[in-house]
Design a protein around this motif. Structure first.
Motif, mmCIF file in Angstrom:
data_model
loop_
_atom_site.group_PDB
_atom_site.id
_atom_site.type_symbol
_atom_site.label_atom_id
_atom_site.label_comp_id
_atom_site.label_asym_id
_atom_site.label_seq_id
_atom_site.Cartn_x
_atom_site.Cartn_y
_atom_site.Cartn_z
ATOM 1 N N SER A 112 0.969 -1.014 -0.092
ATOM 2 C CA SER A 112 -0.107 -0.052 0.073
ATOM 3 C C SER A 112 0.797 1.129 0.215
ATOM 4 C CB SER A 112 -0.890 -0.131 1.058
ATOM 5 O OG SER A 112 -0.276 -0.235 2.720
ATOM 6 N N GLY A 113 0.229 2.441 -0.131
ATOM 7 C CA GLY A 113 0.665 3.735 -0.291
ATOM 8 C C GLY A 113 -0.146 4.846 0.199
ATOM 9 N N ASN A 114 0.152 5.472 1.086
ATOM 10 C CA ASN A 114 -1.129 6.665 1.246
ATOM 11 C C ASN A 114 -0.390 8.304 1.221
ATOM 12 O OD1 ASN A 114 -0.334 6.383 4.378
ATOM 13 N ND2 ASN A 114 -1.404 7.194 4.387
ATOM 14 N N ILE A 160 1.477 -6.155 -9.589
ATOM 15 C CA ILE A 160 0.126 -6.036 -8.230
ATOM 16 C C ILE A 160 -0.503 -6.310 -8.281
ATOM 17 C CG2 ILE A 160 -0.031 -4.429 -6.936
ATOM 18 C CD1 ILE A 160 2.346 -2.446 -7.157
ATOM 19 N N VAL A 161 -2.083 -7.158 -8.142
ATOM 20 C CA VAL A 161 -2.923 -7.318 -9.401
ATOM 21 C C VAL A 161 -4.286 -6.765 -7.748
ATOM 22 C CG1 VAL A 161 -2.380 -9.196 -10.043
ATOM 23 C CG2 VAL A 161 -2.854 -9.427 -7.365
ATOM 24 N N ASN A 162 -5.724 -6.442 -8.227
ATOM 25 C CA ASN A 162 -6.496 -5.928 -7.308
ATOM 26 C C ASN A 162 -6.308 -4.822 -6.407
ATOM 27 O OD1 ASN A 162 -8.481 -6.661 -6.929
ATOM 28 N ND2 ASN A 162 -8.530 -7.790 -4.963
ATOM 29 N N ILE A 195 4.116 0.298 -4.862
ATOM 30 C CA ILE A 195 5.431 0.000 -5.982
ATOM 31 C C ILE A 195 6.242 -0.019 -5.093
ATOM 32 C CG2 ILE A 195 7.082 0.540 -8.378
ATOM 33 C CD1 ILE A 195 4.073 2.093 -9.156
ATOM 34 N N ALA A 196 6.730 1.068 -4.490
ATOM 35 C CA ALA A 196 8.055 0.564 -4.027
ATOM 36 C C ALA A 196 7.810 -1.069 -3.287
ATOM 37 C CB ALA A 196 8.775 2.021 -3.339
#
Length: 104
Positions: free
Chosen positions: A22-24, A77-79, A66-67
């Motif tokens: 995840s990323g935010n 990366i799926v879904n 992505i990192a």
């Protein structure tokens, strides 16, 4: 890195799921653009100031995701899913998450 919002990638086989990545980010525009955006909200029209903020936020969050996937050795990366919420007036959080996988 292949990134899709489906469970599978057409023509490819998933060999192993590595886990959720995840990323935010929380972004805010400076007061001038916030005022312009607020006025545009009163009279109507495209709110380009906020669109720009969301584009920047999505790009930052995607880069983080992505990192994480690259650190795990993922091919894809799926879904992938996006989520956003307002923190306060003029700022928002954007989160992106998905499953990092190794392809066969």
């Amino acid at each position: 890195m292949i990134i899709v919002n489906t469970e599978n990638i057409a023509g490819m086989e998933i060999k192993k799921a590595l886990g959720i990545v995840s990323g935010n980010t929380v972004q805010a525009k400076h007061i001038g653009k916030d005022i312009v955006g607020g006025l545009r909200g009163l009279v109507g029209g495209k709110m380009v100031e906020y669109e720009e903020m969301f584009r920047e936020s999505r790009a930052i969050a995607e880069k983080e995701m992505i990192a994480q996937a690259e650190k795990l050795g993922a091919d894809a990366i799926v879904n992938v899913r996006y989520s956003s919420s307002s923190i306060m007036s003029g700022s928002s959080e954007v989160m992106v998450y998905g499953t990092a996988v190794i392809l066969a």
